[in-house]
Design a protein around this motif. Structure first.
Motif, PDB file in Angstrom:
ATOM      1  N   LEU A 268       3.202  -1.243  16.400  1.00  0.00           N
ATOM      2  CA  LEU A 268       3.151  -0.377  14.990  1.00  0.00           C
ATOM      3  C   LEU A 268       3.691   1.371  15.434  1.00  0.00           C
ATOM      4  O   LEU A 268       4.693   1.524  16.616  1.00  0.00           O
ATOM      5  N   LEU A 274      -4.446   3.608   8.267  1.00  0.00           N
ATOM      6  CA  LEU A 274      -5.044   2.301   8.514  1.00  0.00           C
ATOM      7  C   LEU A 274      -5.671   1.489   7.141  1.00  0.00           C
ATOM      8  O   LEU A 274      -6.872   2.518   6.466  1.00  0.00           O
ATOM      9  N   TYR A 341      -2.582  -2.484   8.071  1.00  0.00           N
ATOM     10  CA  TYR A 341      -1.449  -0.882   8.875  1.00  0.00           C
ATOM     11  C   TYR A 341      -0.595  -1.077   7.747  1.00  0.00           C
ATOM     12  O   TYR A 341       0.460  -1.951   7.120  1.00  0.00           O
TER      13      TYR A 341
END
Lengths: 351, 311
Positions: A268, A274, A341
């Motif tokens: 990530l 998010l 994400y």
């Protein structure tokens, strides 16, 4: 029924580019929904396929054959307009018979009658056949409009938000009927809507259109579970997805201005958005995170609970009527496998 | 509202307080009565007075009071061949003139329906005849019809003044001359009403028809015509009533001549009332006969109109 393909369609209206390099394929027997906000170019797409507008670039293929040179009548399509485009001063029967009586088709009157009665039965308008269209209610008019499309066997049905002028109850029942008709006749439908519920419930595949460009195409679950960007993520799903800025530090994901943190996947980015669907926020007595109930919206079958955690407010869906009250301290979990994400530009980060 | 203000801020003692206490009701009556009085004097009184006169032997220039003679005026008028001749002339004129105006006006509206470069100016130009005074129109068409130097004969192809027809002096052509001018003047009116009807037809009806493979004739017959029909009928109603009352144009062009070739019924009323013996009583009776006919014709139209509206 046939395959319909759009190849690199561009359409401009004076200064405005309505469609930008749109490519789509609608397969035989498929219920394809074009979803997008107002002004995204959905109706223009339909009108270009119908031949009511001429594209500036690109080509339209029916079963692999280009139809760009054909007039609307020659393309053999059926169009259901958003407005109830019934012929005034004609009875419902004559309205339904109209496309069949075209000299190009030359169909015997007995066949016409049989088809009309069949269509009327499906749409529950049998008792209206002798009425003049001026004396129909909105829902009845739209049924007749749909009827005028289904008495024929066109290569494709093009439907331009046919349900949006109807009240909620009617919309629901016509939604079911349309889906049923499509499955029974295995017809090819291109259905345009801005209503994500219509898109998710009826479609085999969805194409999301934004500012004249196709953003994503895929099955309803593709669109819902794997949205390509925050635009699509927010477009589908009610209540809408929780989107919060977050960062990754020492292998932990921290939600900005909140105490929420979960272990972060290694690949990530350092800073990202998010996304958590409301159904993935689950209040539970021994939940990991602490929050406070800011608001509850009981809908009967479920309740939307607004949970404040730090400066973030998360929406959560709980089944039935909850006994949570505004101001209550609440603990909750999030479903870690179902987190979304997105990078700073809003694009999905594929891990 | 005024009252409330008055209560909130007490008026200065010098100002008369009753001025502020006009009620809404008396205020509205203050506005209505002047109009009402005017209407009674110039409309309602003459209406009933002329009805009374139509049953009398009376001349406005004779120094005698009206003499009650019952239905004699009506009896004479309805038994006069001349009067029936004038009626049939007026009817013929109304029929041809309104028919042509309808066709031409509707045609113009169809042509001007799609916007093009300068369509606004073209529409305005076409509307000009309608805005002119009928007397002025009569006078300058008289010039244009003149067989010696008028431009009309030249335009329709008679370049030699010696053989060209004298429209206004020929008993067979005079009526047509008036019809030509009336059509020229009032087709734009029909066009205007049709245009507003046409612009109210939504495009998607035509698009649906195109997709349904409808012929151009069907689109016209089933979409355009029914949608325009109510306005078209109103135009026809107005024009028919006007044609029945045709007077100013006739007086400007022919004055009812040559002979009696263009003696429309309104011209006849005028002749009875204001020429020769000033037969005011008989003229009133004739005016009432015309009124009844116009009301009857209008009723037929209005019924048709309602039928069309209901579909």
């Amino acid at each position: 029924m046939s395959n319909v393909a759009l190849q690199n369609i561009t359409k401009r209206f004076k200064q405005v580019t309505a469609l930008r390099d749109v490519s789509l394929t609608i397969n035989h027997g498929e219920f394809f929904v074009l979803l997008g906000p107002t002004g995204a170019g959905k109706t223009t797409t339909l009108r270009v396929i119908a031949g009511l507008e001429k594209q500036d670039e690109g080509s339209i293929l029916f079963d692999g054959e280009p139809v760009d040179a054909l007039m609307p009548a020659e393309r053999d399509i059926a169009f259901v307009f958003q407005q109830y485009s019934l012929y005034p001063n004609m009875s419902v029967y004559d309205n339904l018979a109209f496309p069949l009586r075209s000299p190009l088709r030359n169909m015997p009157e007995a066949d016409i009658r049989q088809r009309i009665h069949h269509a009327a039965e499906i749409l529950h308008i049998g008792h209206l056949l002798e009425r003049k269209t001026a004396h129909l209610s909105g829902g009845e008019m739209q049924r007749v409009s749909i009827g005028r499309a289904i008495v024929r066997e066109p290569r494709i049905y093009l439907m331009d938000e046919p349900l949006s002028n109807l009240d909620a109850k009617l919309r629901e029942s016509l939604r079911v009927e349309l889906q049923h008709i499509q499955k029974v006749q295995s017809s090819t439908i291109l259905f345009v809507t801005h209503d994500q519920i219509e898109a998710l419930t009826m479609s085999d595949r969805i194409g999301v259109l934004r500012e004249g460009q196709i953003v994503q195409t895929g099955s309803p679950s593709d669109i819902y579970d794997r949205p390509v960007d925050t635009f699509v993520a927010q477009l589908v799903g009610t209540p809408r997805i929780n989107l919060m800025p977050a960062r990754r530090e020492n292998g932990t994901l921290h939600v900005a201005e909140s105490t929420m943190h979960v272990p972060a996947p290694d690949t990530l980015h350092a800073a990202f958005m998010l996304g958590i669907r409301p159904e993935d926020v689950k209040p539970s007595p021994d939940g990991e995170f602490a929050g406070q109930v800011a608001l509850t919206e009981p809908l009967g079958v479920e309740t939307i609970v607004h949970i404040r955690s730090g400066a973030q407010t998360l929406l959560s869906i709980v089944p039935g009527i909850t006994d949570l009250r505004i101001g209550d301290e609440v603990r909750f979990n999030v479903v870690r496998e179902r987190l979304h994400y997105f990078d700073q530009e809003g694009r999905r980060i594929v891990l | 509202m005024l009252k409330h203000e008055a209560q909130a801020t007490p008026a200065p003692a010098s100002r008369p307080s009753n001025r502020r206490q006009i009620s809404d009701r008396s205020l509205s009556q203050l506005f209505i009565w002047p109009t009402l009085i005017l209407l009674i004097i110039i409309n309602i009184f003459p209406l009933f007075y002329s009805l009374f006169l139509s049953f009398t032997n009376y001349s406005a220039i004779a120094n005698r009071p009206p003499e009650w003679i019952g239905f004699t005026n009506f009896d004479r008028l309805l038994n006069s061949n001349d009067i029936w001749g004038y009626f049939s002339l007026t009817g013929r004129y109304a029929l041809i003139s309104v028919g042509l105006q309808t066709v031409i006006g509707f045609g113009l509206a169809l042509l001007l329906r799609k916007k093009f470069r300068g369509s606004g100016i073209v529409t305005t130009l076409i509307l000009i005849p309608m805005m002119l005074s009928p007397v002025v129109v009569g006078l300058f068409w008289k010039l244009m019809f003149n067989p010696a130097y008028g431009i009309f004969n030249y335009l329709v192809g008679f370049s030699n003044p010696a053989t060209a027809p004298d429209w206004l002096a020929s008993p067979s052509l005079a009526l047509w001359a008036i019809i030509i001018v009336d059509v020229w003047m009032w087709s734009p009116f029909v066009m205007l009403l049709c245009l507003s009807g046409l612009s109210a037809i939504p495009d998607y009806l035509y698009e649906a028809a195109a997709i349904d493979r409808a012929s151009a004739w069907f689109q016209f017959r089933r979409i355009t015509l029914p949608q325009v029909a109510p306005l078209l009928l109103i135009a026809v109603l107005f024009r028919t009533i006007e044609a029945f009352k045709a007077f100013d144009l006739v007086m400007g062009l022919t004055g009812g001549g040559p002979g009696n070739a263009t003696q429309m019924i309104s011209v006849e009323i005028y002749s009875q009332a204001f020429l020769g013996q000033f037969r005011t009583g008989r003229a009133s009776a004739l005016a009432y006969i015309v009124l009844v006919i116009i009301i009857a014709v209008s009723n037929v139209y209005i019924r048709t109109l309602n039928k069309v509206r209901e579909g």
